[in-house]
Design a protein around this motif. Sequence first.
Motif, PDB file in Angstrom:
ATOM      1  N   GLY A   1      37.408  -7.942   4.863  1.00  0.00           N
ATOM      2  CA  GLY A   1      36.601  -9.034   4.315  1.00  0.00           C
ATOM      3  C   GLY A   1      35.318  -8.601   3.625  1.00  0.00           C
TER       4      GLY A   1
ATOM      5  N   LYS B   1      33.050  -7.428   0.697  1.00  0.00           N
ATOM      6  CA  LYS B   1      33.134  -7.476  -0.766  1.00  0.00           C
ATOM      7  C   LYS B   1      32.631  -6.143  -1.327  1.00  0.00           C
ATOM      8  CE  LYS B   1      31.046 -11.630  -1.015  1.00  0.00           C
ATOM      9  NZ  LYS B   1      31.344 -12.614   0.023  1.00  0.00           N
TER      10      LYS B   1
ATOM     11  N   SER C   1      37.601  -6.931  -0.121  1.00  0.00           N
ATOM     12  CA  SER C   1      37.761  -7.724  -1.340  1.00  0.00           C
ATOM     13  C   SER C   1      37.098  -6.995  -2.492  1.00  0.00           C
ATOM     14  CB  SER C   1      37.105  -9.092  -1.175  1.00  0.00           C
ATOM     15  OG  SER C   1      37.679  -9.767  -0.094  1.00  0.00           O
TER      16      SER C   1
ATOM     17  N   VAL D   1      35.531  -6.207  -5.993  1.00  0.00           N
ATOM     18  CA  VAL D   1      34.923  -6.973  -7.067  1.00  0.00           C
ATOM     19  C   VAL D   1      34.624  -5.983  -8.182  1.00  0.00           C
ATOM     20  CG1 VAL D   1      32.959  -8.402  -7.743  1.00  0.00           C
ATOM     21  CG2 VAL D   1      33.829  -8.509  -5.402  1.00  0.00           C
ATOM     22  N   ASN D   2      35.049  -6.353  -9.394  1.00  0.00           N
ATOM     23  CA  ASN D   2      34.824  -5.459 -10.521  1.00  0.00           C
ATOM     24  C   ASN D   2      33.486  -5.795 -11.178  1.00  0.00           C
ATOM     25  OD1 ASN D   2      34.897  -4.424 -13.215  1.00  0.00           O
ATOM     26  ND2 ASN D   2      37.080  -4.118 -12.967  1.00  0.00           N
TER      27      ASN D   2
ATOM     28  N   SER E   1      23.298  -6.822  -7.840  1.00  0.00           N
ATOM     29  CA  SER E   1      24.347  -7.501  -7.081  1.00  0.00           C
ATOM     30  C   SER E   1      24.310  -7.119  -5.609  1.00  0.00           C
ATOM     31  CB  SER E   1      25.723  -7.178  -7.660  1.00  0.00           C
ATOM     32  OG  SER E   1      25.788  -7.640  -8.978  1.00  0.00           O
TER      33      SER E   1
ATOM     34  N   GLY F   1      23.156  -9.458  -2.499  1.00  0.00           N
ATOM     35  CA  GLY F   1      24.283  -9.756  -1.628  1.00  0.00           C
ATOM     36  C   GLY F   1      25.479 -10.372  -2.322  1.00  0.00           C
ATOM     37  N   VAL F   2      25.534 -10.272  -3.672  1.00  0.00           N
ATOM     38  CA  VAL F   2      26.740 -10.718  -4.382  1.00  0.00           C
ATOM     39  C   VAL F   2      27.928  -9.901  -3.876  1.00  0.00           C
ATOM     40  CG1 VAL F   2      27.857 -10.898  -6.640  1.00  0.00           C
ATOM     41  CG2 VAL F   2      25.438 -11.441  -6.404  1.00  0.00           C
TER      42      VAL F   2
END
Lengths: 190, 314, 439
Positions: free
Chosen positions: B142, B144, B162, B164-165, B174, B178-179
């Motif tokens: 989970g 990111k 997960s 993330v590109n 980011s 915390g993106v």
Amino acid sequence: MTADRHPDEIDLAATSEGVGPIPAEAGTMGRIVDRVAYVFAAGIVVSAAVLLSEVFLRYVLNRPTIWAHELTVFLCGLAFTFGGLYCTCRNSHIRVVLIYDWLSPGLRRIFDIVISISCAVASGFFAYAAWHMVTRAVWTPSGEIRLETTGSAWSPPTPALIKIFIFVIMVLLVVQFLIFAVNYARRARG
Amino acid sequence: DFTFKFQSSDPAGNPNFEFQKGWTDLVAEKSGGKIKIELLPVGSVVEYNETLDAVAAGILDGQICDSSYWAGKDPAFGLISNPVGAWSAPEQMIDFVENGGGKELMQELLGSYGLHFIGVSTPGLEAFVSRVPLEGVADLQGVKVRTPEGPIANVFAAAGASPVNLPSSEVFTSIDKGVVDAADYSVFSVNQQQGLNGVAPHPVYPGFHSLPLVEVSMNSAKWDALPDDMKVLMEETVKEFQQTQLAGNRAADEAALAEAEADPAITVHNWSDEERAKFRALGVAEWEKLATQSPMSQKVFDTLTAYLREKGML
Amino acid sequence: MMDLGFNLQALGIEWGTAVMFGMLIALLLTGMPLAFVTLLVALIFALGWFGPMSIPLITSRVYSFVMNFVFVSVPMFVLMAAILDRSGIARDLFDAMKLFAGRIRGSVAIQTVFVAVILAAMSGIIGGEIVLLGLLALPQMLRLGYDRGLAIGVVCAGGALGTMIPPSIVLIIYGLTANVSIGELFTASFLPGLMLAGFYCAYILARAYLTPGAVPDVDPTPVSRAEKMRLLKGLALPIFVVAAVLGSIYGGIASVTEASAIGVGGVVLSTILRGEFSYALLRGAAMQTLATVGMIVWIGIGATAIVGVYNLMGGVDFVSEMITGISDNPTVIVLVMMAILFFLGAFLDWVGIALLTMPIFVPIIVDLGMDPVWFGVVFCMNMQVSFLSPPFGPAAFYLKSVAPPDITLGIIFRSLLPFIGLQIVALALLIAFPGITGR
Ligand code: NA
Ligand code: NA
């Protein structure tokens, strides 16, 4: 390059947010491009929707996709590339009209014709170079067809598709600039 | 005499760029000025992922870059340049390239595009950037993770994370906001210097995920035109550059590590061999998928697994 | 190398640079579109300096330029502004702000600046904002008897704030060109943007209280409570959109690019709530977006082409050495850069300026040990001047397109002079006190 203007009439086409209608000199091709533009404009709206759903999927469901970003880049890349042709047809590319606006109408026509032909020639060279790029993106060195991909986890063939699209747009730019040149010449004659 | 323009995949001022610059100086010095190489920073002439075509077309003469950028041309490049989980030390990867059949594969791959493979280097084993404590594969569930382009995203996905590109220019903001929770970014010293460990205080060092293969290669025709002694000189100096870069980065990593460990806000994590093996197993499953995607990929897979088996690493 | 009958390489980099610059200016003055001027010059130098085999470098750069993820935020912010312009959101916002500027002298002008700041926090471009303010605020100020110059200046300078207060396309393009974090650029530009808006308010108040007849007397009619509540509603949607965009960036929900799409979602939702949403509205906004980004991107394409060719020629090193050779004092070098930007800003649109000069300026700034994020804010402030400075002042052009016919460009540019002065003061403060950016 639009209809002759009053000196104090400003030309919003000279700014980066300006717009204008399709001038008559763009010919039938200009009108077709104006119609087709709808598809690429829609692509921008779809990109917004895709990005929004990506934020939702990641932030709310903790399930980011592997395709959202690459799909958006592709759709916007198509719109950016096509936008060049669209602005050419609408004659809305930014220009410096400091001297141009003070020319006599006859001299302006001559400028218009020469500028259009120069742009057509330049676009022709770029079409040739883009073709060179396409050959590397579409065929392997051994001659098999293989569309170049992004090489990511999703790895869509978007690099090859955009390279082909750039080639097509460059060819269409040549045609459009020649149409402009011919129509300016016609108008100059009578 | 010979004047060449090479483009790097690192920006000017980056320590790795400086090591590469050291190589061009070394070449000039050892060849008595016969070979002059001008090294351009990333993006100078073409973007980082377009230099292969530019070298092939003769626009640039050579390149120093991560070979995984060519994975879109042939997945084999992705597999050979970053077989996720295969290496736990830079020396292992270098030995594979120089003595385990890697060099021949790189030459076959690049040769078909009109390039000559001169030699290999690497900035080293990357460190993992994370806001959350990670002690093993199970903790990735989970999380990111920012991943760059490349099949590495699939391995993280298989681990339950997960992926993330995001482009590298967006990584700091980011992770700060915390993106994303974690990021595959760079080596420990660079992460520390850019403040990433400050905003994401749970780095994993040494990393378990990525050890990039950096190739030094040039246009075949221009290589062939070099006299034999100059060819030997080029190859030998790359070896020297590789050793300088490794030692330099290792020293920088250790200094940065000491700094991070002295900082009470940062906790450096180190995975056990068992957890590293778990992540490697996920990586290997991904290699098998990549192997089926092109004939060269299969060849890379066979050679790589044979090497690892021979060394008892698989 | 194919012999084309001309070999520019024989010029050497000094003369090559001079010829390239001269060619750019000469072609620009013919009225040729900027994007094609730079593309043509790049082509001529690629052919003449290196031969035909080098042209694919230009198309390669075109490809890389259009396939950039960070650039995706540009059409998003443009689309958002285009939808906003077509809705009544700004009109209601303007009415609502009446409540805040209320009972002081020059209140409508102050109110206009407030509206401009909120619009600026929603959107990243200026054209639509100036047109909106030109339609809403300018007629009202003229009717009430405000000094014409003050009214015009407030609308143009206020509208231009759209790119100084984040989100901002100028900062996005800078971040892209300079490879600097856009989130950090946004954070750093907040205070300078508000400072500039504060200067405008101070100037309005000074004129209102010090020069007789510049503004009308305060209107003593009280606003009823019910009316106040009705007006306040106009604030809700704009604040919602601002909170959605900036909140998603700073709240760790989305990257800057994604936040731009959240902004689009926010304005679409607002128009739906207001009952204004229609297919025609969305279609019109999307078509306008395509035209705007087509232009911006192709200027970028031309600029990236010429920068690539010039780099291969070894030109960037040459220019860097020339600029750094001017002085040992970094501030002097920054001031020289500012002078170059002022000059270019008088004749060229900001997109072209950013894409042509930043690849050269930013590495110098970094080499001098200065902060590229701070420099981005400085650049952005400088471009505020370029919007207003004659002869090529986009803000004046936008206003002219909606102003009454008796307001000529000459009158507009004269009205803008005090505001250009305020912008230069703000710029000087930013250079003297980099701490204003919070860095
Ligand atoms: Na803004
Ligand atoms: Na200007």
